[in-house]
Design an enzyme around this catalytic site. Structure first.
Site, mmCIF file in Angstrom:
data_model
loop_
_atom_site.group_PDB
_atom_site.id
_atom_site.type_symbol
_atom_site.label_atom_id
_atom_site.label_comp_id
_atom_site.label_asym_id
_atom_site.label_seq_id
_atom_site.Cartn_x
_atom_site.Cartn_y
_atom_site.Cartn_z
ATOM 1 C CD GLU A 6 -4.170 -7.782 6.416
ATOM 2 O OE1 GLU A 6 -3.532 -7.121 7.231
ATOM 3 O OE2 GLU A 6 -4.714 -7.267 5.423
ATOM 4 C CE LYS A 13 -6.698 -4.955 7.287
ATOM 5 N NZ LYS A 13 -6.579 -5.068 5.865
ATOM 6 C CB VAL A 19 -13.722 -0.830 6.163
ATOM 7 C CG1 VAL A 19 -14.819 -1.851 5.886
ATOM 8 C CG2 VAL A 19 -13.510 -0.683 7.656
ATOM 9 C CD GLU A 34 -13.375 5.679 3.074
ATOM 10 O OE1 GLU A 34 -14.028 6.686 3.325
ATOM 11 O OE2 GLU A 34 -13.858 4.528 3.125
ATOM 12 N N GLY A 63 -0.484 -9.316 -3.496
ATOM 13 C CA GLY A 63 -0.473 -8.261 -2.468
ATOM 14 C C GLY A 63 -1.798 -8.101 -1.757
ATOM 15 C CB VAL A 93 -0.978 0.004 1.204
ATOM 16 C CG1 VAL A 93 -1.928 1.186 1.102
ATOM 17 C CG2 VAL A 93 -1.765 -1.298 1.282
ATOM 18 C CB ILE A 133 -15.490 0.134 -1.153
ATOM 19 C CG1 ILE A 133 -15.418 -0.945 -2.227
ATOM 20 C CG2 ILE A 133 -16.930 0.580 -0.913
ATOM 21 C CD1 ILE A 133 -16.202 -2.211 -1.886
ATOM 22 C CE LYS A 175 -10.502 -5.442 5.653
ATOM 23 N NZ LYS A 175 -10.244 -6.397 4.566
ATOM 24 N N GLY A 177 -5.344 -4.708 -2.468
ATOM 25 C CA GLY A 177 -4.385 -4.384 -3.524
ATOM 26 C C GLY A 177 -3.819 -2.988 -3.332
HETATM 27 P P1 NAP Z 1 3.344 -4.862 3.554
HETATM 28 O O1 NAP Z 1 3.394 -4.987 2.085
HETATM 29 O O2 NAP Z 1 3.742 -6.026 4.387
HETATM 30 O O3 NAP Z 1 4.235 -3.594 3.972
HETATM 31 C C1 NAP Z 1 4.490 -3.266 5.300
HETATM 32 C C2 NAP Z 1 5.561 -2.197 5.333
HETATM 33 O O4 NAP Z 1 5.695 -1.751 6.668
HETATM 34 C C3 NAP Z 1 6.927 -2.656 4.881
HETATM 35 O O5 NAP Z 1 7.525 -1.659 4.090
HETATM 36 C C4 NAP Z 1 7.698 -2.845 6.178
HETATM 37 O O6 NAP Z 1 9.090 -2.539 6.078
HETATM 38 C C5 NAP Z 1 7.062 -1.794 7.048
HETATM 39 N N1 NAP Z 1 7.095 -2.175 8.466
HETATM 40 C C6 NAP Z 1 6.445 -3.202 9.062
HETATM 41 N N2 NAP Z 1 6.705 -3.215 10.389
HETATM 42 C C7 NAP Z 1 7.545 -2.182 10.611
HETATM 43 C C8 NAP Z 1 8.178 -1.681 11.774
HETATM 44 N N3 NAP Z 1 8.010 -2.250 12.973
HETATM 45 N N4 NAP Z 1 8.973 -0.589 11.651
HETATM 46 C C9 NAP Z 1 9.157 -0.010 10.456
HETATM 47 N N5 NAP Z 1 8.576 -0.440 9.314
HETATM 48 C C10 NAP Z 1 7.786 -1.511 9.400
HETATM 49 O O7 NAP Z 1 1.887 -4.463 4.053
HETATM 50 P P2 NAP Z 1 0.714 -3.813 3.192
HETATM 51 O O8 NAP Z 1 -0.008 -4.885 2.456
HETATM 52 O O9 NAP Z 1 1.196 -2.623 2.469
HETATM 53 O O10 NAP Z 1 -0.307 -3.377 4.356
HETATM 54 C C11 NAP Z 1 -0.049 -2.236 5.149
HETATM 55 C C12 NAP Z 1 -1.281 -1.939 6.005
HETATM 56 O O11 NAP Z 1 -2.405 -1.712 5.157
HETATM 57 C C13 NAP Z 1 -1.703 -3.080 6.937
HETATM 58 O O12 NAP Z 1 -2.278 -2.536 8.101
HETATM 59 C C14 NAP Z 1 -2.786 -3.782 6.137
HETATM 60 O O13 NAP Z 1 -3.691 -4.491 6.952
HETATM 61 C C15 NAP Z 1 -3.451 -2.609 5.487
HETATM 62 N N6 NAP Z 1 -4.178 -2.897 4.251
HETATM 63 C C16 NAP Z 1 -3.598 -3.607 3.269
HETATM 64 C C17 NAP Z 1 -4.282 -3.842 2.090
HETATM 65 C C18 NAP Z 1 -3.698 -4.620 0.973
HETATM 66 O O14 NAP Z 1 -4.408 -4.897 0.017
HETATM 67 N N7 NAP Z 1 -2.423 -5.013 1.029
HETATM 68 C C19 NAP Z 1 -5.559 -3.315 1.946
HETATM 69 C C20 NAP Z 1 -6.131 -2.571 2.989
HETATM 70 C C21 NAP Z 1 -5.430 -2.367 4.142
HETATM 71 P P3 NAP Z 1 10.110 -3.424 5.217
HETATM 72 O O15 NAP Z 1 9.616 -3.317 3.817
HETATM 73 O O16 NAP Z 1 11.425 -2.782 5.407
HETATM 74 O O17 NAP Z 1 10.008 -4.809 5.759
HETATM 75 N N1 HSE Z 2 -5.926 -8.726 3.489
HETATM 76 C C1 HSE Z 2 -6.992 -7.835 3.258
HETATM 77 C C2 HSE Z 2 -7.988 -8.476 2.314
HETATM 78 C C3 HSE Z 2 -6.487 -6.563 2.673
HETATM 79 O O1 HSE Z 2 -7.633 -9.470 1.673
HETATM 80 O O2 HSE Z 2 -9.110 -8.012 2.232
HETATM 81 C C4 HSE Z 2 -7.562 -5.514 2.533
HETATM 82 O O3 HSE Z 2 -7.970 -5.068 3.784
#
Ligand code: NAP
Ligand code: HSE
Length: 431
Positions: free
Chosen positions: A194, A109, A136, A133, A191, A17, A140, A209, A306
Site C-alpha cells: 500500500e 478495501k 479482496v 472484486e 508494486g 493497478v 482471486i 479485506k 500486483g
Molecule cells: P498507486 O500505485 O499509489 O497509484 C495511485 C494513483 O492514484 C496514482 O496515479 C495517483 O496519482 C492517484 N491519486 C492518488 N490520490 C489522488 C488524488 N487525491 N487525486 C487524484 N489522483 C490521486 O496505488 P495502487 O497500488 O495502484 O493502488 C490503487 C488502489 O488499489 C488502492 O486502493 C489499493 O489499496 C488497491 N489495490 C492495490 C493492489 C496492488 O497490488 N497494488 C491490489 C489490490 C488493491 P499520481 O500518480 O499523480 O501521484
Molecule cells: N497491499 C496489498 C497486499 C495489495 O499486499 O495484499 C493487494 O490488496
C-alpha cells in the site's frame, strides 16, 4: 451492420493497478469486445501530477486531468473506476459518482471497510453498481464466488492469506533468509505494498479485506474497530526457524468462524503445518479457504497483489457491468442495510499455541513455567530448550494443546512477571 456500443471509462488513479488496467484493456481489446459486445476504452484519467512519468502509455490518446469533475460531469463516461486508494478524495469521488447515477468499480478495501455500509446504501438508492472484486485478494475472484457461486451455502468458516506484501516478506525471510526491511523494500518495488505499507505490516489491510468477506459470507457488518488485529512486525527469524523445526510455517492469517450464529474473527500471525495448503502459499500469492455447509471446503489460490492480477479483477467488474447493466445488489443481500455481527467472546473458542520464553539460563526455570501453564489449564504438547544460549539468555519453546485466549493471556502475564524472564514472551496461535 449495427455500430458497437461505446463504453467510456473515467479512471481515477494511474499507478500500479491503473496502469495494469490500461495495459490489459489494450492487450485484450478484441477479446473484450467479443465477450461483451461493447467497445470499452478509458476516456479520461484523474491523477495528482499530470507531468509524472507513467509505467504505461495507452495506445489511444487519453486525457489526463487533476479535476475529478472532468470524470463526473462528462455524460459520455458511463463507469468510474476508482484506483487512487486513500479515504477522503476517493470517498468524495465515489459518493459524487453514485449520486450522479454513474456505476463505480473500486479496489479500495480500506474505504469499503470503513465506509462500505453508507456507500452501499447510496448505490442502492441511486440504483447503480458499486463493484469491488479487486478489493479482496487481488486477482482471486472471491467476491463474486461468495456473492453468487456459493450464495446458497451457510458459511461456517473462512480462513486465508489476504495480504500479498506480508506473505512476500514472510516467504522471503523463510526461504531466502532476507531481513524484514529488505523484503519490504522489494514488495514496495514490485508494486505489492500500500502507499502506506504499515497497513500491510500491521495486519490492517488484511483486516479491511476480512470485514468485506464477512459481509459477503454472513450478511453481517463486523465493525472494523472491534476486530482483533495483529501484524507481522515482530515476527523474527528465530521464531520462523523454531516453527520450521517443529514442521510449521508462520503466515499472516485472516480468519472468521461462525458458532451458533455468532462470529469469531481476527487477523494474526499463526503457525501452519507445512503439509497444509495455506503453508505452501508463497510470495505475493493469497489463498482463501471457504467452508460451506453444502459445498464443504473450497480453496482459492492466486496472486493477491500486483498490477496485472488486480487489474484482471477490476476488468471483470467492468465487463460484468457491460454485459448485465446495473447490479444494485452490491452486497449480495439486496438493498437492506446489513445488521451488526453478533461477536463471540474469544473465551468461548480455543486454539493451540506456540510460546517462546526467553529466560536466564538456570535450574528450575522449565519447572516454574510448566507449573504456571498447568495452573491455567494450558497443557503442553511439545517443548524444546536450546542449549546454544546467547550470553546468559536461553529460548524455551512450548507448543500447547487447545487453550482459550484468556488462559493464554493470563499465563503469559504471570510468567513475564517472573524474575528469570529476560524478554517479553512471544506467542502465536497454531492452526
Ligand atoms: P498507486 O500505485 O499509489 O497509484 C495511485 C494513483 O492514484 C496514482 O496515479 C495517483 O496519482 C492517484 N491519486 C492518488 N490520490 C489522488 C488524488 N487525491 N487525486 C487524484 N489522483 C490521486 O496505488 P495502487 O497500488 O495502484 O493502488 C490503487 C488502489 O488499489 C488502492 O486502493 C489499493 O489499496 C488497491 N489495490 C492495490 C493492489 C496492488 O497490488 N497494488 C491490489 C489490490 C488493491 P499520481 O500518480 O499523480 O501521484
Ligand atoms: N497491499 C496489498 C497486499 C495489495 O499486499 O495484499 C493487494 O490488496
Amino acid at each position: 451492420m449495427n455500430a458497437v456500443e461505446k463504453i467510456r471509462i473515467g479512471l481515477a488513479g494511474f499507478g500500479t493497478v491503473g496502469c495494469g488496467l490500461a495495459r490489459i484493456l489494450d492487450r485484450n481489446r478484441d477479446w473484450i469486445t467479443r465477450r461483451t459486445g461493447k467497445d470499452l476504452s478509458i476516456k479520461t484519467i484523474l491523477v495528482r501530477d499530470r507531468a509524472k512519468k507513467r509505467a504505461y502509455e495507452t495506445e489511444a490518446p487519453v486525457q489526463l486531468t487533476i479535476n475529478p469533475d472532468d470524470l463526473i460531469n462528462d455524460p459520455e463516461i458511463n463507469i468510474i473506476v476508482e484506483l487512487m486508494g486513500g479515504l477522503d478524495a476517493s470517498r468524495r469521488l465515489i459518493e459524487t459518482a453514485l449520486e450522479s447515477g454513474k456505476h463505480v468499480v473500486t479496489a479500495n478495501k480500506h474505504l469499503l471497510a470503513e465506509h462500505g455500509p453508507r456507500l452501499f446504501q447510496l448505490a442502492a438508492k441511486n440504483n447503480v453498481a458499486l463493484a469491488y472484486e479487486a478489493s479482496v485478494a487481488g486477482g482471486i475472484p472471491i467476491v463474486q464466488a461468495l456473492k453468487e457461486s456459493l450464495a446458497g451455502n451457510r458459511i461456517r468458516k473462512i480462513e486465508g492469506i489476504l495480504n500479498g506484501t506480508a506473505n512476500y516478506i514472510l516467504s522471503q525471510m523463510s526461504a531466502a533468509g532476507l531481513e524484514f526491511a529488505t523484503a519490504l523494500d522489494q514488495a514496495k518495488e514490485l508494486g505489492y505494498a500500500e502507499s502506506d505499507p504499515t497497513l500491510d505490516i500491521a495486519g490492517l489491510d488484511a483486516a479491511h479485506k476480512l470485514v468485506i468477506l464477512i459481509r459477503l459470507a454472513f450478511g453481517r457488518d463486523y465493525p472494523l474497530g472491534l476486530l482483533p488485529v495483529r501484524g507481522i512486525a515482530d515476527v523474527t527469524p528465530l521464531d520462523i526457524g523454531f516453527a520450521q523445526e517443529f514442521g510449521y510455517r508462520i503466515k499472516l492469517i485472516a480468519q472468521v468462524r461462525a458458532l451458533d450464529g455468532r462470529l469469531e474473527a481476527g487477523v494474526f500471525p499463526a503457525l501452519i503445518n507445512r503439509s497444509c495448503l495455506l503453508a505452501q502459499v508463497e510470495g505475493n500469492y493469497n489463498a482463501v479457504r471457504v467452508e460451506g455447509n453444502a459445498v464443504g471446503p473450497v480453496t482459492f489460490h492466486g496472486q493477491g497483489a500486483g498490477g496485472l492480477p488486480t487489474a484482471s479483477a477490476v476488468l471483470a467488474d467492468i465487463m460484468s457491468l457491460c454485459r448485465e447493466g446495473a447490479r444494485p445488489d452490491n452486497t449480495g443481500f439486496g438493498s437492506a442495510e446489513l445488521k451488526k455481527a453478533d461477536i463471540l467472546d474469544p473465551d468461548q473458542t480455543e486454539s493451540m499455541h506456540y510460546f517462546r520464553f526467553t529466560v536466564a539460563d538456570r535450574a528450575g526455570v522449565m519447572a516454574a513455567i510448566s507449573k504456571c501453564m498447568f495452573e491455567h489449564g494450558v497443557s503442553i504438547a511439545q517443548a524444546v530448550q536450546k542449549g546454544d544460549a546467547l550470553g546468559d539468555e536461553v529460548p524455551i519453546v512450548f507448543l500447547t494443546h487447545e487453550a482459550s485466549a484468556s488462559a493464554v493471556e493470563k499465563t503469559v502475564a504471570e510468567i513475564d512477571a517472573m524474575e528469570f524472564i529476560v524478554r517479553p514472551t512471544v506467542h502465536y496461535r497454531i492452526l
